[in-house]
Motif scaffolding. Structure first.
Motif, mmCIF file in Angstrom:
data_model
loop_
_atom_site.group_PDB
_atom_site.id
_atom_site.type_symbol
_atom_site.label_atom_id
_atom_site.label_comp_id
_atom_site.label_asym_id
_atom_site.label_seq_id
_atom_site.Cartn_x
_atom_site.Cartn_y
_atom_site.Cartn_z
ATOM 1 N N LYS A 43 1.991 -10.541 -2.028
ATOM 2 C CA LYS A 43 2.647 -11.840 -1.874
ATOM 3 C C LYS A 43 1.719 -12.825 -1.175
ATOM 4 C CE LYS A 43 6.453 -9.984 -3.381
ATOM 5 N NZ LYS A 43 6.802 -10.134 -4.761
ATOM 6 N N LYS A 44 2.188 -14.047 -0.992
ATOM 7 C CA LYS A 44 1.409 -15.101 -0.339
ATOM 8 C C LYS A 44 1.318 -14.834 1.168
ATOM 9 C CE LYS A 44 1.375 -20.034 0.506
ATOM 10 N NZ LYS A 44 2.069 -21.293 0.378
ATOM 11 N N PRO A 45 0.083 -14.928 1.749
ATOM 12 C CA PRO A 45 -0.051 -14.760 3.210
ATOM 13 C C PRO A 45 0.631 -15.916 3.944
ATOM 14 C CG PRO A 45 -2.203 -14.697 2.114
ATOM 15 C CD PRO A 45 -1.203 -15.140 1.106
ATOM 16 N N LYS A 46 0.953 -15.699 5.223
ATOM 17 C CA LYS A 46 1.570 -16.778 5.983
ATOM 18 C C LYS A 46 0.562 -17.905 6.175
ATOM 19 C CE LYS A 46 1.022 -14.640 10.543
ATOM 20 N NZ LYS A 46 1.750 -14.120 11.686
ATOM 21 N N ASP A 47 1.057 -19.109 6.420
ATOM 22 C CA ASP A 47 0.214 -20.288 6.558
ATOM 23 C C ASP A 47 -0.906 -20.062 7.561
ATOM 24 O OD1 ASP A 47 1.702 -21.633 4.679
ATOM 25 O OD2 ASP A 47 2.981 -22.633 6.155
ATOM 26 N N GLY A 48 -2.098 -20.503 7.209
ATOM 27 C CA GLY A 48 -3.248 -20.379 8.098
ATOM 28 C C GLY A 48 -3.993 -19.062 7.972
ATOM 29 N N GLU A 49 -3.496 -18.150 7.160
ATOM 30 C CA GLU A 49 -4.164 -16.857 6.990
ATOM 31 C C GLU A 49 -4.599 -16.682 5.545
ATOM 32 O OE1 GLU A 49 -2.229 -13.472 8.619
ATOM 33 O OE2 GLU A 49 -1.865 -14.432 10.543
ATOM 34 N N GLU A 50 -5.728 -16.013 5.354
ATOM 35 C CA GLU A 50 -6.257 -15.797 4.014
ATOM 36 C C GLU A 50 -5.824 -14.468 3.412
ATOM 37 O OE1 GLU A 50 -10.460 -16.350 3.752
ATOM 38 O OE2 GLU A 50 -10.418 -18.133 5.014
ATOM 39 N N LEU A 51 -5.557 -13.480 4.275
ATOM 40 C CA LEU A 51 -5.247 -12.144 3.781
ATOM 41 C C LEU A 51 -3.803 -11.758 4.065
ATOM 42 C CD1 LEU A 51 -8.451 -10.199 4.861
ATOM 43 C CD2 LEU A 51 -7.920 -11.146 2.615
ATOM 44 N N ARG A 52 -3.215 -11.081 3.120
ATOM 45 C CA ARG A 52 -1.892 -10.497 3.271
ATOM 46 C C ARG A 52 -2.080 -9.080 3.805
ATOM 47 N NH1 ARG A 52 3.513 -12.293 3.115
ATOM 48 N NH2 ARG A 52 4.753 -10.509 2.590
ATOM 49 N N LYS A 53 -1.125 -8.585 4.574
ATOM 50 C CA LYS A 53 -1.199 -7.238 5.142
ATOM 51 C C LYS A 53 -0.155 -6.340 4.495
ATOM 52 C CE LYS A 53 -2.473 -9.380 9.439
ATOM 53 N NZ LYS A 53 -1.764 -10.308 10.255
ATOM 54 N N GLY A 54 -0.425 -5.061 4.525
ATOM 55 C CA GLY A 54 0.528 -4.116 3.981
ATOM 56 C C GLY A 54 0.273 -2.721 4.503
ATOM 57 N N TYR A 55 1.146 -1.811 4.095
ATOM 58 C CA TYR A 55 1.030 -0.411 4.492
ATOM 59 C C TYR A 55 1.652 0.432 3.382
ATOM 60 C CZ TYR A 55 1.579 3.913 7.149
ATOM 61 O OH TYR A 55 1.507 5.217 7.561
ATOM 62 N N GLU A 84 0.709 13.965 0.873
ATOM 63 C CA GLU A 84 2.010 13.850 1.557
ATOM 64 C C GLU A 84 1.808 13.693 3.054
ATOM 65 O OE1 GLU A 84 4.726 16.955 0.631
ATOM 66 O OE2 GLU A 84 4.989 16.288 -1.415
ATOM 67 N N GLY A 85 2.516 12.745 3.634
ATOM 68 C CA GLY A 85 2.444 12.494 5.058
ATOM 69 C C GLY A 85 1.369 11.484 5.437
ATOM 70 N N ASP A 86 0.473 11.162 4.511
ATOM 71 C CA ASP A 86 -0.590 10.199 4.781
ATOM 72 C C ASP A 86 -0.099 8.769 4.595
ATOM 73 O OD1 ASP A 86 -2.408 12.234 5.213
ATOM 74 O OD2 ASP A 86 -3.367 12.060 3.244
ATOM 75 N N GLY A 87 -0.794 7.855 5.251
ATOM 76 C CA GLY A 87 -0.514 6.437 5.095
ATOM 77 C C GLY A 87 -1.803 5.658 5.232
ATOM 78 N N ALA A 88 -1.782 4.394 4.802
ATOM 79 C CA ALA A 88 -2.976 3.551 4.908
ATOM 80 C C ALA A 88 -2.556 2.094 5.026
ATOM 81 C CB ALA A 88 -3.867 3.736 3.690
ATOM 82 N N PHE A 89 -3.298 1.355 5.852
ATOM 83 C CA PHE A 89 -3.091 -0.085 5.949
ATOM 84 C C PHE A 89 -3.824 -0.759 4.791
ATOM 85 C CE2 PHE A 89 -2.371 1.225 10.337
ATOM 86 C CZ PHE A 89 -1.154 0.590 10.568
ATOM 87 N N ILE A 90 -3.271 -1.879 4.340
ATOM 88 C CA ILE A 90 -3.813 -2.601 3.200
ATOM 89 C C ILE A 90 -3.991 -4.059 3.608
ATOM 90 C CG2 ILE A 90 -3.327 -3.373 0.848
ATOM 91 C CD1 ILE A 90 -1.319 -0.960 0.730
ATOM 92 N N THR A 91 -5.082 -4.686 3.200
ATOM 93 C CA THR A 91 -5.238 -6.139 3.329
ATOM 94 C C THR A 91 -5.787 -6.656 2.016
ATOM 95 O OG1 THR A 91 -7.468 -5.956 4.247
ATOM 96 C CG2 THR A 91 -5.652 -6.130 5.821
ATOM 97 N N GLY A 92 -5.426 -7.888 1.681
ATOM 98 C CA GLY A 92 -5.940 -8.484 0.457
ATOM 99 C C GLY A 92 -5.450 -9.902 0.317
ATOM 100 N N PRO A 93 -6.073 -10.651 -0.569
ATOM 101 C CA PRO A 93 -5.669 -12.040 -0.785
ATOM 102 C C PRO A 93 -4.374 -12.122 -1.587
ATOM 103 C CG PRO A 93 -7.343 -11.425 -2.364
ATOM 104 C CD PRO A 93 -7.169 -10.250 -1.438
ATOM 105 N N GLU A 94 -3.739 -13.298 -1.570
ATOM 106 C CA GLU A 94 -2.563 -13.511 -2.410
ATOM 107 C C GLU A 94 -2.931 -13.188 -3.843
ATOM 108 O OE1 GLU A 94 0.428 -17.083 -3.882
ATOM 109 O OE2 GLU A 94 -1.136 -17.529 -2.442
ATOM 110 N N GLY A 95 -2.072 -12.453 -4.511
ATOM 111 C CA GLY A 95 -2.332 -12.073 -5.896
ATOM 112 C C GLY A 95 -3.202 -10.849 -6.037
#
Length: 116
Positions: A43-55, A84-95
């Motif tokens: 999705k679109k990052p919040k105003d003033g930020e270039e990257l969206r975050k996720g997990y 199973e049981g693993d997780g990872a943080f994600i960052t990326g631009p809108e789209g």
């Protein structure tokens, strides 16, 4: 789940569609069968930020395990494997697109958080 007021969102009780939350958070859940692929566009990052975050989190369905994660495995953008049981943080631009492939031998249960 999706932010209240998002497109297609209603706050009516027992309505169809995502559950509204009063936070910039989208939560997606799926059970991915072996060899299957699912894609998500950030999705679109919040105003003033270039990257969206996720997990992303692969739910542990094989029971408690003291050692290295076993069981079902997924590939994230052909760069990272999560068991199973693993997780990872994600960052990326809108789209930015995230591609998840079940490379294991059983069904993989996934949670994907797309958030600010």
């Amino acid at each position: 789940m999706a932010p209240a007021g998002s497109e297609g969102m209603t706050e009516d009780r027992e309505a169809h569609g995502p559950t509204p939350v009063h936070s910039p958070l989208y939560l997606f859940a799926t059970i991915l069968e072996p060899g299957k692929t699912v894609k998500h566009t950030l999705k679109k990052p919040k105003d003033g930020e270039e990257l969206r975050k996720g997990y992303i989190h692969v739910i542990q369905t094989s029971g408690y395990n003291k050692g290295t994660a076993t069981g079902n495995t997924v590939s994230l953008n052909d760069e990272l494997k999560l068991a199973e049981g693993d997780g990872a943080f994600i960052t990326g631009p809108e789209g930015g697109e995230i591609t998840i492939v079940n490379v294991g031998s059983g069904s993989a249960e996934l949670l994907l958080f797309d958030l600010d």
